[in-house]
Scaffold this active site. Structure first.
Site, PDB file in Angstrom:
ATOM      1  N   ASP A 145       7.775  -1.619   8.303  1.00  0.00           N
ATOM      2  CA  ASP A 145       8.238  -0.743   7.222  1.00  0.00           C
ATOM      3  C   ASP A 145       9.658  -0.308   7.573  1.00  0.00           C
ATOM      4  O   ASP A 145       9.849   0.669   8.278  1.00  0.00           O
ATOM      5  CB  ASP A 145       7.291   0.461   7.123  1.00  0.00           C
ATOM      6  N   ASP A 161       2.215   6.107  -8.399  1.00  0.00           N
ATOM      7  CA  ASP A 161       2.442   6.085  -6.950  1.00  0.00           C
ATOM      8  C   ASP A 161       1.585   7.184  -6.285  1.00  0.00           C
ATOM      9  O   ASP A 161       0.757   7.819  -6.942  1.00  0.00           O
ATOM     10  CB  ASP A 161       3.948   6.265  -6.682  1.00  0.00           C
ATOM     11  N   ASP A 208       0.360  -0.511  -0.642  1.00  0.00           N
ATOM     12  CA  ASP A 208       1.659  -0.294  -0.012  1.00  0.00           C
ATOM     13  C   ASP A 208       1.399   0.041   1.469  1.00  0.00           C
ATOM     14  O   ASP A 208       0.253   0.242   1.871  1.00  0.00           O
ATOM     15  CB  ASP A 208       2.343   0.877  -0.719  1.00  0.00           C
ATOM     16  N   ASP A 213      11.317  -1.615  -0.336  1.00  0.00           N
ATOM     17  CA  ASP A 213      12.181  -0.496  -0.726  1.00  0.00           C
ATOM     18  C   ASP A 213      13.650  -0.884  -0.671  1.00  0.00           C
ATOM     19  O   ASP A 213      14.358  -0.566   0.275  1.00  0.00           O
ATOM     20  CB  ASP A 213      11.886   0.700   0.173  1.00  0.00           C
TER      21      ASP A 213
END
Lengths: 380, 886
Positions: free
Chosen positions: B262, B405, B518, B593
């Protein structure tokens, strides 16, 4: 009356338009009068009339397919009898979602749509009537609030005027009292000065004064002054705090241990009245007792004190009134709407709970947010 | 609050809008990579022990020995169906088993016979069965060469960089001392005289990075192998990296890294690891395309060097040599075994189908998921969802999915809804369903440690959490605060997870709710490199062994849940951020992202193409950019480019201003509407072709662009601008002037593309709509294409419920022929228009239907553009027919 018109309209539609062109409003009917051919409304193309609403887009402007979804930028007219008519994009014709309340947009789809126009119309009418009622009620309330506001406004204005009058009066009074206090102070001063002047004259010229000073110094009243008595009552002019020494006191007693009145008058009295080396100690009541004993001074003092108290009272009153005036002026300077209809909100507070927060709105004043944890934040 | 805090913290740490590189390891900081990279080529200690060779019909085994330490390895070699060679190398007798990656291959590959052609003391020559292909095994040093005729296609260990760190006892431990004491005298003598004492280097038994210590109880266990690719100048693949499509040489920097991470605000144009890994490289030259699939789920680094980099070219120039170009690659993994599939092409298409035969093809997505997706972190509440939905109708922009989200949950407890903001989720979902639209809600794999949370309690009591090195439940910090991570490598855990998606378990859900996974790298905010400790345990395996596989398992279990809740009927839609080889079988992937910058728009194209090359075609980037706020021009250009990328979703960070398509003035709303509408007209093409080579798209990705130059390939090809129908010749650089509304798209001459031009609110609303066929003729005046139709959302196509037709234009006849006569499906859709590009004017056009009836069709011919439009032929899209142009 209304019912007749609707019935007539339905009848007329049914009669005149035996070959109804789907998806157009009556004002557009003139473009679709059946002839052999149809001219696209933008004039771009002429097509056979059979190609109007044949589910194929021939005109750039989509005007040949008002009733189908064939043209990308066309529009479909929902007549919605009993409710409000409106246009929808052609793409919503036969897409399986009921858009027109008269179900006219889903004439060839897998979805069965109910004609809900009458109900919607009813609801709409009921809603509008409700709205009207609410509006009327609101207007009535508004009128009432305006009246109240106007009254309140006038009341406040009157209050302001009153207060301003009071303030003016107080101002006059205040000046008078200032003058009076000034006068009393002056008088007191004068008396005090006169008294002081008189005192020194007396000491120098009057026997009685010699006697009285002698008596003042003769603490044990035995008719003669001793070293201790001198030490207790007499100090140096330049060093008032220090107690005289044995020797110094003895010197003032002219080297004798005792001094009677006649000796005092011829020796120490002179030294004291000269006043350049020693003086009588300012013990409580020494000079004060001299002045407080004086009735003139006493009266003057009292008068001054009285005037000061009076002045303070008037000043306080004046200040309070002025504060009230500025408060009132501030409130009156706020825009309460053209007819002062929002004036009544001033001083009210409203609370709203949103999740864990309680919001308090006090119009024309402040807004706060308080959490259940008790933290209060001002929002302005 | 937690996300804001963490983001804020990260911001403070990095200080700028860029990744903090210091948070992630370089090769130098990764002990095994440093160790392995330090090895010099040409000094291979490995020797093949030919006398140990055993050959059954389809399996060859052979021992290798490391002459430095006498550790023996076992080589297995298989010939697989479809021109693939598999080479496996493991320790002959490892101290304990080494990890072999399960669940990635769709089945045990079918083997084909091998035979020995010749053998002597220096080596063995094996026949691979086809086209004179041979494998030459050289004994000293060990080396493999795969030949076809006189050409070497690929060589293994040609540079001698094979390295296999055998498992060993730690010498300073008690158990080692006991073992060595008890061992026989003879063994001890042998050990000291024959074996070179192994050097203990730093980082073999423990490694510390930024205050995180990796305890490494198993010691060094890395594997590495080099491959030489003669004749190859261009290599591609090994996603995910924010880099150019063509891979660069890594001599002067770090190798490409594959380690699912990430990465906060990733930087472009470098080999750093990102969210996903596919250890597949494609080597391409005009003569041949081959592929290497390195099946290993541990941290992996890939070095690339070439003799035609600047230095090589200069050498050529100076010496006038005609040395053939060659690319050398080298794979290094931290643990596991060497298990490599060599896909021998020869064409790109062959390599893709070879790889697909191993790991499967892209899952067939529900048609609606190819439409437009509206997402942001976050839509605040049901009212917000409703008003955004209404906004699309008001502005007449189609969309299929609206997304929620993490903020939609009750305190980041997945499978729950915020009781205030989303109090009646079914009501909300029904509202969307009434418009034939759908929703996606996020479900991440970190589970809040909270004894009042059902999911947590059950996982804990079932013992399904990943364990830390001391045997307790692993805990890390993520969105909910303290969180544990289910062990998705366990099949029983995945089955349990799948059962949680049942409508009676996941309350408030309906069939139009789909899922987004995610943070499944997995992301652990306070872990080393923002991920899980390598010494965490998945049963008997270390996280080190399985790391790159974790995300695939999360998505796999989730998709299975969606299938099960529908009784096995409905195709699932699950988006994932982390991925591995085989993830294509499960669902969609996005590039994580990104940021609202022109360079991020540009990089989205090679990033998705790289994934596409290794099978993951359903890929997209956040339209508009996730971090920061795009300029209006950038947003419009991104909508235009995204309309021609497989997964089309707008997304934005919590801290950015709202950016629904209608918030930028009517002019820009119209531009975005047009881009989305173009997407919807092409949905039949997206759906059935997934993907052909008939469209060439050159989106505008430069700020203030007035024109772009696109290369139209093919010497004998022609290309038609899909908007103007202008014809262009192939094999040229074409300058195309552009305005804000331009999306340069070309249809290849020789192709037929079915489109639906009646763009509606959502793809489902267009189900029964008629088709327009775009027939683009090539220089031979022929064209072909296909038409595939099914219900768009179920697995019934597996039961042959579909229409599949071949459309052919030849000799002035366009015909539709059934390609699947045993399949059954009916459709309301019909052919409303045929547009022939590059046509000549016919005197009449006749339709002949299956029943023999003939009908004259009306047509319109535009002579200046050579475009023929046939008006309303009207036949059913599933029927046989011919249209003759006389």
């Amino acid at each position: 009356m209304r019912v007749y018109i609707i019935v007539a309209a339905v009848f007329w539609c049914g009669y005149v338009d035996s070959r109804k062109v789907r998806g157009i409003s009556s004002s557009y009917k003139r473009f679709y009068r059946e002839r052999k051919s149809f001219l696209c409304i933008d004039g771009s193309r002429m097509i056979p009339f059979e190609q109007v609403n044949d589910d194929y887009c021939d005109c750039e402007d989509g005007s040949d397919e008002p009733g189908t979804s064939a043209c990308p930028h066309g529009r479909f007219y929902c007549t919605n009898l009993g409710f409000r008519p409106h246009y929808i994009p052609s793409s919503r014709v036969n897409d399986g979602i009921c858009d027109c309340c008269d179900a006219s947009d889903e004439y060839n789809s897998h979805t069965r749509c109910q004609n809900t126009c009458w109900n919607l119309g009813q609801r709409e009418r009921a809603y509008v009537e409700g709205q009207m009622r609410t509006l009327d009620e609101g207007l009535r309330l508004k009128q009432q609030l305006i009246e109240e506001g106007v009254l309140l406004w006038r009341e406040k204005q009157a209050q302001l005027r009153e207060l301003q009058q009071v303030a003016e009066d107080l101002q006059v009074k205040l000046e008078e009292h200032r003058r009076k206090k000034h006068e009393a102070d002056r008088l007191k001063e004068q008396t005090l000065k006169a008294l002081e002047a008189g005192n020194s004259g007396l000491i120098r010229h009057q026997n009685s004064s010699v006697t009285s000073i002698f008596h003042l110094l003769d603490t044990n009243k035995d008719g003669s002054l001793t070293v201790d008595e001198i030490k207790a009552k007499v100090v140096l002019v330049h060093d008032e705090q220090r107690v005289l020494s044995e020797g110094e006191a003895l010197a003032l007693l002219d080297r004798g241990h005792r001094m009677d009145l006649s000796k005092f008058q011829s020796t120490l009295w002179d030294v004291l009245t000269r006043g350049d080396t020693v003086k009588i100690k300012d013990t409580q009541g020494a000079p004060g007792s001299l002045s407080s004993e004086d009735p003139h001074l006493k009266a003057a003092d009292k008068a001054a004190e009285w005037e000061a108290t009076n002045l303070k009272k008037v000043e306080e009153a004046y200040e309070t009134v002025n504060m009230e005036i500025s408060d009132l002026q501030k409130k009156l300077a706020i825009d309460y709407g053209t007819d002062w209809e929002f004036l009544f909100l001033n001083g009210q507070c409203y609370k709203l709970k949103v999740y864990e927060y309680t919001y308090t709105l006090c119009p024309f004043n402040q807004v706060t947010q308080k959490s259940t944890a008790g933290v209060e934040v001002s929002l302005g | 609050m937690a996300p804001l805090l963490v983001v804020g913290l990260a911001l403070c740490l990095s200080g700028t809008w860029a990744v903090d590189k210091g948070n992630f390891k370089t090769c130098e900081q990764s002990a095994f990579c440093k160790r392995q990279r330090a090895l010099k080529p040409g000094e291979s200690p490995y020797r093949a022990l030919l006398e140990t060779m055993e050959l059954t019909n389809t399996r060859l085994t052979l021992q290798l020995i490391n002459d430095n330490n006498k550790v023996r390895l076992l080589l297995e070699l298989y010939r697989l169906q479809g021109n693939i060679t598999r080479v496996k190398i493991n320790e002959l007798k490892p101290l304990k088993p080494r990890y072999e990656v399960p669940d990635v291959l769709i089945r045990e590959p079918t083997t084909e016979p091998l035979s020995v052609l010749s053998q002597d003391e220096n080596g063995v020559v094996l026949s691979l069965g086809v086209e004179s292909q041979r494998v030459i095994i050289s004994a000293r040093p060990f080396r493999l060469d795969i030949m076809e005729g006189s050409d070497v296609l690929m060589s293994l260990n040609s540079r001698g960089l094979l390295a296999f760190e055998h498992l060993r006892m730690r010498k300073d431990t008690f158990s080692y001392k006991v073992t060595s004491t008890v061992a026989s005298v003879w063994d001890n003598i042998k050990r000291t005289t024959k074996e070179e004492e192994e050097k203990v280097e730093d980082g073999m038994w423990e490694e510390t990075f930024k205050s995180h210590t990796d305890s490494k109880p198993n010691g060094p266990s890395a594997v590495s192998l080099d491959f030489s690719l003669p004749g190859v100048e261009h290599v591609y693949g090994i996603p995910e990296h924010a880099d150019t499509l063509r891979l660069k040489t890594t001599d002067n920097g770090d190798p490409y890294r594959l380690y699912n991470l990430d990465v906060f605000q990733y930087e472009l144009y470098n080999p750093m690891a990102l969210y996903g890994s596919v250890p597949v490289m494609v080597a391409h030259s005009p003569q041949r395309t081959t592929g290497i699939f390195w099946l290993n789920a541990a941290e992996t680094w890939v070095d690339i060097s070439s003799n035609t980099t600047v230095f090589g070219k200069m050498l050529d120039y100076v010496q006038g040599s005609s040395e053939t170009p060659q690319t050398d690659v080298r794979w290094i993994s931290e643990s596991g075994i060497i298990d490599v599939f060599i896909m021998l092409g020869p064409t790109p298409k062959d390599v893709f189908s070879q790889y697909a035969s191993l790991t499967g093809t892209q899952s067939f997505p529900p048609l609606a998921s190819l439409g437009y997706h509206q997402c942001r972190w976050n839509y605040n509440d049901q009212e917000d969802v409703k008003s955004v939905d209404a906004g699309f109708d008001e502005h007449d922009i189609p969309y299929d999915f609206i997304w929620l989200d993490i903020e939609h949950t009750d305190g980041k407890r997945y499978f729950t809804w915020d009781p205030h903001k989303f109090a009646t989720p079914k009501e909300m979902l029904q509202g969307l369903m009434d418009k034939k639209r759908k929703m996606v809600a996020i479900v991440d794999p970190h589970i809040k440690v909270d004894s009042n949370y059902k999911i947590h309690n059950e996982i804990r009591s079932l013992g399904f959490y990943v364990k830390n090195k001391d045997g307790g439940d692993y805990e890390g910090w993520c969105w909910p605060g303290s969180a544990s991570y289910p062990d998705f490598t366990r099949a029983d855990m995945r089955a349990w997870w799948a059962s949680m998606f049942a409508y009676d378990q996941y309350e408030g859900t309906m069939e139009n709710l789909h899922t987004w996974n995610d943070m499944n790298e997995p992301s652990v905010f306070n872990g080393p490199e923002v991920t899980m400790h390598k010494d965490a345990m998945h049963g008997s395996w270390e996280h080190r062994d399985i790391h790159n596989l974790y995300g695939l398992y999360v998505q796999m279990a989730t998709a299975e849940g969606l299938i099960q809740r529908s009784g096995g009927v409905e195709r699932p839609f699950v988006l994932t951020r982390a991925f591995f080889a085989g993830s294509q079988r499960i669902g969609a992937v996005w590039t994580g992202d990104n940021a609202a910058e022109w360079d991020h728009l540009k990089i989205s194209i090679p990033m998705c193409l790289s994934m596409g090359l290794v099978g993951i075609s359903f890929c997209g980037a956040d339209i508009g950019g996730f971090f920061k706020s795009p300029s209006t021009e950038l947003l419009v250009r991104w909508y235009q480019a995204g309309a021609y990328q497989p997964f089309y979703r707008a997304h934005a960070h919590l801290d950015t201003p709202r950016r629904e398509p209608w918030l930028f003035g009517p002019e820009n709303t119209a531009l975005i509407r047009e881009a989305v509408r173009q997407r919807y007209t092409f949905l039949p093409y997206w759906y059935q072709l997934f993907y052909r080579r008939d469209l060439l798209v050159h989106p505008v990705v430069e700020e203030g662009a007035r024109g772009v130059t696109a290369y139209l390939p093919g010497k004998d090809e022609v290309w038609f601008d899909v908007h103007t129908f202008q014809k262009h010749n192939g094999a040229q650089n074409l300058y195309i002037p552009v305005t804000m509304s331009s999306i340069p798209v070309f249809q290849r001459g020789g192709s037929i593309i079915p489109r639906k031009l009646r763009v509606r609110r959502s793809s489902t609303c267009m189900e029964h709509d008629p088709y327009t066929l775009y027939v683009a003729l090539n220089l031979q005046r022929t064209a072909d294409g296909e038409l595939y139709i099914d219900d768009g959302h179920t697995f019934n196509y597996e039961k042959k419920e579909f229409i599949y037709r071949k459309l052919t234009f030849a000799n002035k006849v366009l015909s539709s022929v059934n390609l699947a006569p045993d399949a059954k499906f009916t459709t309301d859709s019909w052919i409303e228009r045929i547009i022939v590009l590059g046509a000549s004017k016919p005197s009449k056009v006749t339709l002949k239907t299956a029943d023999g009836q003939e009908k004259q069709l009306e047509f319109d011919f535009n002579a200046s553009m050579s475009v023929l439009t046939v008006r309303k032929p009207g036949m059913n899209a599933g029927a046989d027919w011919t249209v003759t142009f006389q």
